[in-house]
Design a protein around this motif. Structure first.
Motif, short mmCIF file in Angstrom:
data_model
loop_
_atom_site.label_atom_id
_atom_site.label_comp_id
_atom_site.label_asym_id
_atom_site.label_seq_id
_atom_site.Cartn_x
_atom_site.Cartn_y
_atom_site.Cartn_z
N GLU A 138 -8.39 39.75 -4.80
CA GLU A 138 -7.93 40.08 -3.45
C GLU A 138 -6.60 39.38 -3.16
OE1 GLU A 138 -9.17 42.03 -0.85
OE2 GLU A 138 -10.32 42.85 -2.53
N VAL A 139 -6.47 38.15 -3.64
CA VAL A 139 -5.22 37.40 -3.47
C VAL A 139 -4.07 38.17 -4.12
CG1 VAL A 139 -3.97 35.30 -4.18
CG2 VAL A 139 -6.29 35.12 -3.27
N ASP A 140 -4.31 38.64 -5.34
CA ASP A 140 -3.27 39.40 -6.06
C ASP A 140 -2.89 40.67 -5.30
OD1 ASP A 140 -3.30 37.52 -8.00
OD2 ASP A 140 -4.44 38.70 -9.47
N ARG A 141 -3.92 41.39 -4.84
CA ARG A 141 -3.66 42.64 -4.15
C ARG A 141 -2.80 42.40 -2.89
NH1 ARG A 141 -5.74 45.23 0.21
NH2 ARG A 141 -7.36 43.69 0.56
N LEU A 142 -3.19 41.40 -2.09
CA LEU A 142 -2.45 41.12 -0.85
C LEU A 142 -1.04 40.62 -1.13
CD1 LEU A 142 -5.31 39.40 1.17
CD2 LEU A 142 -4.07 41.47 1.85
N SER A 143 -0.91 39.67 -2.07
CA SER A 143 0.43 39.12 -2.29
C SER A 143 1.37 40.13 -2.92
CB SER A 143 0.42 37.81 -3.09
OG SER A 143 -0.81 37.56 -3.66
N GLN A 144 0.82 41.00 -3.80
CA GLN A 144 1.70 42.00 -4.40
C GLN A 144 2.22 42.99 -3.36
OE1 GLN A 144 -0.52 43.00 -7.93
NE2 GLN A 144 0.04 40.96 -8.67
N GLY A 145 1.53 43.10 -2.23
CA GLY A 145 2.02 43.94 -1.14
C GLY A 145 2.91 43.16 -0.17
N GLY A 146 3.20 41.90 -0.50
CA GLY A 146 4.10 41.11 0.34
C GLY A 146 3.41 40.36 1.47
N ALA A 147 2.05 40.45 1.55
CA ALA A 147 1.33 39.72 2.59
C ALA A 147 1.02 38.30 2.12
CB ALA A 147 0.03 40.46 2.93
N THR A 148 0.75 37.41 3.06
CA THR A 148 0.41 36.03 2.73
C THR A 148 -1.10 35.84 2.83
OG1 THR A 148 2.50 35.27 3.67
CG2 THR A 148 0.76 33.61 3.44
N PRO A 149 -1.76 35.42 1.72
CA PRO A 149 -3.19 35.14 1.82
C PRO A 149 -3.38 33.72 2.38
CG PRO A 149 -2.45 35.35 -0.48
CD PRO A 149 -1.24 35.24 0.37
N VAL A 150 -4.10 33.63 3.50
CA VAL A 150 -4.40 32.33 4.10
C VAL A 150 -5.88 32.04 3.83
CG1 VAL A 150 -4.62 31.07 6.28
CG2 VAL A 150 -2.60 32.48 5.86
N HIS A 151 -6.13 30.93 3.15
CA HIS A 151 -7.49 30.61 2.72
C HIS A 151 -8.21 29.75 3.76
CE1 HIS A 151 -6.74 32.10 -1.40
NE2 HIS A 151 -5.50 31.69 -1.14
N VAL A 152 -9.54 29.91 3.81
CA VAL A 152 -10.34 29.17 4.79
C VAL A 152 -11.53 28.53 4.08
CG1 VAL A 152 -11.63 29.34 6.97
CG2 VAL A 152 -9.71 30.91 6.54
N ALA A 153 -11.74 27.23 4.33
CA ALA A 153 -12.92 26.55 3.82
C ALA A 153 -13.66 25.93 5.00
CB ALA A 153 -12.53 25.46 2.82
N VAL A 154 -14.99 26.00 4.95
CA VAL A 154 -15.81 25.47 6.04
C VAL A 154 -16.88 24.56 5.44
CG1 VAL A 154 -17.40 26.08 7.92
CG2 VAL A 154 -15.44 27.57 7.43
N GLY A 155 -16.91 23.32 5.88
CA GLY A 155 -17.92 22.38 5.40
C GLY A 155 -17.95 22.25 3.89
N GLY A 156 -16.77 22.25 3.25
CA GLY A 156 -16.69 22.07 1.81
C GLY A 156 -16.95 23.33 1.01
N GLU A 157 -17.15 24.47 1.70
CA GLU A 157 -17.39 25.74 0.98
C GLU A 157 -16.26 26.71 1.26
OE1 GLU A 157 -21.25 27.99 1.13
OE2 GLU A 157 -21.75 26.23 2.38
N TYR A 158 -15.94 27.53 0.27
CA TYR A 158 -14.91 28.56 0.45
C TYR A 158 -15.47 29.66 1.34
CZ TYR A 158 -11.16 31.82 -0.88
OH TYR A 158 -10.10 32.69 -0.88
N ALA A 159 -14.80 29.95 2.47
CA ALA A 159 -15.32 30.93 3.42
C ALA A 159 -14.59 32.26 3.35
CB ALA A 159 -15.24 30.36 4.84
N GLY A 160 -13.45 32.30 2.63
CA GLY A 160 -12.75 33.56 2.47
C GLY A 160 -11.28 33.46 2.77
N LEU A 161 -10.65 34.64 2.86
CA LEU A 161 -9.22 34.61 3.13
C LEU A 161 -8.83 35.62 4.20
CD1 LEU A 161 -7.59 37.16 1.69
CD2 LEU A 161 -8.08 35.84 -0.34
N ILE A 162 -7.70 35.32 4.82
CA ILE A 162 -7.16 36.17 5.88
C ILE A 162 -5.79 36.63 5.40
CG2 ILE A 162 -6.43 36.24 8.30
CD1 ILE A 162 -8.47 34.06 8.90
N GLY A 163 -5.62 37.96 5.32
CA GLY A 163 -4.33 38.51 4.88
C GLY A 163 -3.42 38.66 6.08
N ILE A 164 -2.21 38.11 5.96
CA ILE A 164 -1.29 38.15 7.08
C ILE A 164 0.05 38.73 6.62
CG2 ILE A 164 -0.09 36.78 8.83
CD1 ILE A 164 -2.45 34.91 8.89
N ALA A 165 0.49 39.79 7.28
CA ALA A 165 1.71 40.47 6.86
C ALA A 165 2.81 40.30 7.91
CB ALA A 165 1.44 41.95 6.63
N ASP A 166 4.02 40.16 7.41
CA ASP A 166 5.19 40.00 8.29
C ASP A 166 6.24 40.99 7.79
OD1 ASP A 166 7.03 39.04 10.08
OD2 ASP A 166 7.43 37.18 8.99
#
Ligand code: ADP
Ligand code: MG
Length: 294
Positions: A138-166
């Motif tokens: 998913e990181v590759d897909r988003l970044s190759q489209g020019g979006a920034t993947p913003v990662h989120v961790a909650v309580g020491g666990e990976y919770a996912g990512l938020i794709g942000i495009a500018d």
């Protein structure tokens, strides 16, 4: 250069929305042979929006957004604003954050609903000992489209990512083409990750080997200095607080008028409307002005 010629030159520049600080700035403009462009807010519009919510592990989209927005509520970063705007649009109630800390150029950390939340770059999350490998494709897909993947961790666990495009400013590609036609070396400098930076560079026509990604704010000035040591007369163009030291350290600092006040204070030239093609206008005006008196 005679005072009259300088006045005519700066006056003409002002008509185009180009504010030149003094005679020396106009004189330097004529001599620049390398130009370093900040990505976010300079080549792009600086108005990012959330395009994707990709949860990981046992988290769902609503939790991903809720924890991220809680942690980002204390941040003024454009990425934080995009996340807050999405939470509001989705009607997600944003929990209060405690112990908010921001790591400039990396992300934010806060305690939300009693859990430690990290939001930021991959390096920032992995630096906290949490793997983001689960969403690598998913990181590759988003970044190759020019979006920034913003990662989120909650309580020491990976919770996912938020794709942000500018979106790229409509005039950026034309500006890069014109600058190269004048014989300038055009570089991109950004705190964003390599794949996203390269995708945006491709869109505006900057070659891969002139992209400098993943640069922490305090290192932006060092990158400009490196080019100067290569014997180049370097212009740096930026909009953010984090660009100010690089703007001040360049031979010519150019600020985007819609950016931070600190950036403008550190600069020799301000482009009021932020149109990068006006750098080309400034160069030709300075060549004419200074040329005349020779
Ligand atoms: P730029 O050079 O593009 O203006 P910054 O230096 O501000 O970028 O940020 C670099 C990277 O750090 C961002 O692309 C992002 O991954 C991460 N980052 C910085 N601040 C935040 C934040 N408040 N929330 C999430 N990520 C952030
Ligand atoms: Mg910026």
């Amino acid at each position: 250069a005679t005072p009259t010629a300088i006045m005519v030159g700066t006056g003409k520049a002002a008509e185009h929305g180009i504010l030149v600080r003094d005679a020396e700035a106009l004189e330097t403009t004529r001599r620049i042979d390398a130009i370093v462009l900040d990505k976010t807010g300079t080549l792009t519009q600086g108005k990012p929006g959330v395009t994707d919510l990709v949860p990981a592990g046992g988290f769902d989209r609503e939790e991903l957004l809720r924890f991220a927005a809680g942690a980002e509520s204390g941040s003024e970063h454009p990425l934080a604003e995009a996340i807050m705007a999405r939470a509001e649009r989705d009607g997600t109630s944003v929990p209060k954050a405690r112990n908010f800390e921001s790591a400039t150029g990396e992300g934010v950390r806060a305690s939300v609903e009693g859990r430690t939340v990290l939001v930021g770059s991959r390096a920032f999350i992995e630096g906290g000992g949490i793997s983001t490998a689960a969403l690598a494709s998913e990181v590759d897909r988003l970044s190759q489209g020019g979006a920034t993947p913003v990662h989120v961790a909650v309580g020491g666990e990976y919770a996912g990512l938020i794709g942000i495009a500018d979106a790229v400013r409509p005039e950026s590609q034309e500006a890069v083409r014109q600058l190269e036609a004048l014989g300038l070396e055009v570089w991109m400098l950004t705190g964003d990750n390599r794949a996203t930076a390269r995708a945006v560079a491709r869109e505006v026509g900057i070659p891969e080997e002139r992209v400098i990604p993943e640069v922490l704010p305090e290192r932006k000035a060092q990158e400009v200095e490196r080019l100067r040591r290569d014997g180049k007369t370097v212009a740096m163009v930026g909009d953010g607080i984090n660009d100010a030291p690089a703007l001040a350290g360049a031979d010519l600092g150019v600020a985007i008028g819609t950016g931070a006040d600190v950036a403008m204070a550190a600069s020799d030239i301000t482009l009021i409307g932020g149109d990068l093609r006006n750098i080309v206008t400034a160069i030709s005006l300075s060549r004419k002005t200074v040329g005349k008196i020779k």
